[in-house]
Design a protein around this motif. Structure first.
Motif, PDB file in Angstrom:
ATOM      1  N   ASN A  57      27.701  65.842  32.090  1.00  0.00           N
ATOM      2  CA  ASN A  57      28.695  65.111  31.303  1.00  0.00           C
ATOM      3  C   ASN A  57      28.998  63.779  31.969  1.00  0.00           C
ATOM      4  O   ASN A  57      29.195  63.723  33.186  1.00  0.00           O
ATOM      5  N   VAL A  58      29.041  62.712  31.188  1.00  0.00           N
ATOM      6  CA  VAL A  58      29.300  61.372  31.725  1.00  0.00           C
ATOM      7  C   VAL A  58      30.598  60.842  31.133  1.00  0.00           C
ATOM      8  O   VAL A  58      30.743  60.725  29.912  1.00  0.00           O
ATOM      9  N   LEU A  59      31.539  60.533  32.013  1.00  0.00           N
ATOM     10  CA  LEU A  59      32.834  59.991  31.608  1.00  0.00           C
ATOM     11  C   LEU A  59      32.748  58.468  31.540  1.00  0.00           C
ATOM     12  O   LEU A  59      32.412  57.835  32.541  1.00  0.00           O
ATOM     13  N   PRO A  60      33.023  57.843  30.399  1.00  0.00           N
ATOM     14  CA  PRO A  60      32.999  56.377  30.324  1.00  0.00           C
ATOM     15  C   PRO A  60      33.977  55.773  31.335  1.00  0.00           C
ATOM     16  O   PRO A  60      35.122  56.212  31.440  1.00  0.00           O
ATOM     17  N   ALA A  61      33.505  54.773  32.074  1.00  0.00           N
ATOM     18  CA  ALA A  61      34.350  54.231  33.152  1.00  0.00           C
ATOM     19  C   ALA A  61      33.867  52.852  33.574  1.00  0.00           C
ATOM     20  O   ALA A  61      32.746  52.433  33.272  1.00  0.00           O
ATOM     21  N   VAL A  62      34.723  52.163  34.300  1.00  0.00           N
ATOM     22  CA  VAL A  62      34.407  50.857  34.890  1.00  0.00           C
ATOM     23  C   VAL A  62      35.323  50.648  36.090  1.00  0.00           C
ATOM     24  O   VAL A  62      36.456  51.130  36.102  1.00  0.00           O
ATOM     25  N   GLU A  63      34.820  49.976  37.116  1.00  0.00           N
ATOM     26  CA  GLU A  63      35.643  49.588  38.261  1.00  0.00           C
ATOM     27  C   GLU A  63      35.926  48.091  38.131  1.00  0.00           C
ATOM     28  O   GLU A  63      35.000  47.270  38.188  1.00  0.00           O
ATOM     29  N   ILE A  64      37.186  47.743  37.952  1.00  0.00           N
ATOM     30  CA  ILE A  64      37.565  46.361  37.676  1.00  0.00           C
ATOM     31  C   ILE A  64      38.095  45.696  38.942  1.00  0.00           C
ATOM     32  O   ILE A  64      38.965  46.232  39.633  1.00  0.00           O
ATOM     33  N   SER A  65      37.559  44.522  39.240  1.00  0.00           N
ATOM     34  CA  SER A  65      37.968  43.755  40.415  1.00  0.00           C
ATOM     35  C   SER A  65      39.246  42.981  40.100  1.00  0.00           C
ATOM     36  O   SER A  65      39.297  42.229  39.124  1.00  0.00           O
ATOM     37  N   THR A  66      40.276  43.170  40.917  1.00  0.00           N
ATOM     38  CA  THR A  66      41.552  42.491  40.710  1.00  0.00           C
ATOM     39  C   THR A  66      42.106  42.049  42.065  1.00  0.00           C
ATOM     40  O   THR A  66      41.479  42.265  43.109  1.00  0.00           O
ATOM     41  N   TYR A  67      43.311  41.446  42.046  1.00  0.00           N
ATOM     42  CA  TYR A  67      43.964  41.116  43.313  1.00  0.00           C
ATOM     43  C   TYR A  67      45.466  41.368  43.209  1.00  0.00           C
ATOM     44  O   TYR A  67      46.041  41.362  42.119  1.00  0.00           O
ATOM     45  N   ASP A  68      46.059  41.592  44.357  1.00  0.00           N
ATOM     46  CA  ASP A  68      47.499  41.802  44.484  1.00  0.00           C
ATOM     47  C   ASP A  68      48.145  40.436  44.689  1.00  0.00           C
ATOM     48  O   ASP A  68      47.992  39.820  45.738  1.00  0.00           O
ATOM     49  N   GLY A  69      48.873  39.952  43.674  1.00  0.00           N
ATOM     50  CA  GLY A  69      49.454  38.620  43.733  1.00  0.00           C
ATOM     51  C   GLY A  69      50.527  38.461  44.788  1.00  0.00           C
ATOM     52  O   GLY A  69      50.806  37.338  45.217  1.00  0.00           O
TER      53      GLY A  69
END
Length: 290
Positions: A57-69
């Motif tokens: 089973n494959v769970l739709p996903a993404v790792e999003i690059s962000t920053y702590d302001g």
């Protein structure tokens, strides 16, 4: 149910293709995986087809690059099961465009330092990826005998943000990322589940409670290789679990598998998400109102 909810493929900075990763997950007796390539959901459709073929089973996903302001730290948010993934496309596109430009700038800088390396030498390792990553550059340098390590002395000489030869490019990386609170709200608007990835990697423990207290995340990645060899690993896990209990967060785990490009030896399934957490994720999508 064994679930590894943090894996990468050649679409970003992993060394295995989607099919190869799923085959490895099957051999490692995993029931579920999440392909969390950086800033892209491109794997979702093909991964679902290949997963069914292999019984994974494959769970739709993404790792999003962000920053702590506030603290000016990098932050990675894992988004699982977005009901309306198209709402994330614009954000991912802009981040990937910046990443592409930065990767090309790094490659051209390294070529000036090592003139026997060409852009084609580097590009062949990034051929399936949405951008050139540092690991692709290092792979080319290994091919031509400049180093025997991906993340050794040469890597730090080139890419250290403080004193590396490419520091002017590297140190501005954070300015190209969207702010974490904006991203978490966007994930929720897409009907997704926002999970703070590996909080100890970028010094995000203080941010963890801030996001949780404001309802901006739904979970935290507790089980991850980054804290295994630390002297305070048990204390860190207990701290994250306490925060998770306090704010009713989903607790997840994953190998953060990149294959050849990992900073450490790991395999899909080395770190897993508890069955009760997986169930919460699967039920979350059904009950989420966007």
């Amino acid at each position: 149910m064994r679930a590894d909810l943090h894996c990468h493929t050649t679409l970003s900075d992993g060394s295995l293709g989607i099919g190869e990763l799923i085959s490895q997950a099957k051999r490692n007796k995993l029931d579920w995986i999440a392909i969390t390539d950086h800033d892209t959901l491109s794997s979702s459709s093909r991964a679902q087809v290949l997963g069914k073929r292999h019984g994974v089973n494959v769970l739709p996903a993404v790792e999003i690059s962000t920053y702590d302001g506030v603290r000016r730290n990098k932050v990675h948010l894992l988004c699982y099961n977005p009901k309306n993934p198209d709402r994330l496309e614009g954000l991912c596109f802009r981040t990937l465009e910046a990443r592409k430009n930065r990767g090309l700038a790094l490659a051209n800088k390294v070529i000036k330092i090592y003139p026997t390396i060409t852009l084609e030498n580097i590009a062949k390792y990034a051929s399936g990826s949405k951008a050139i990553y540092k690991c692709h550059i290092m792979h080319a340098l290994m091919d031509y005998g400049y180093t025997t390590e991906l993340y050794g002395e040469v890597y730090h000489e080139l890419f250290s943000a403080d004193r590396g030869l490419c520091k002017e490019i590297v140190k501005n990386e954070i300015d190209e990322y969207p702010e974490v609170k904006f991203v978490s709200r966007l994930i929720h608007s897409a009907g997704g589940i926002a999970v703070l990835a590996h909080p100890t990697v970028y010094g995000n423990l203080e941010l963890l409670e801030e996001l949780a207290s404001n309802g901006l995340i739904d979970g935290v990645e507790v089980w991850h290789r980054s804290i295994v060899k630390r002297d305070d690993s048990e204390k860190l896990k207990e701290h994250m679990l306490e925060i998770a209990k306090k704010y009713d967060l989903i607790t997840t785990g994953g190998s953060d598998f990149h294959g050849f490009y990992n900073h450490y030896a790991t395999s899909p399934g080395d770190f897993i998400t508890p069955p009760e957490s997986l169930e919460r994720i699967l039920q979350f999508k059904k009950s989420k109102i966007v």
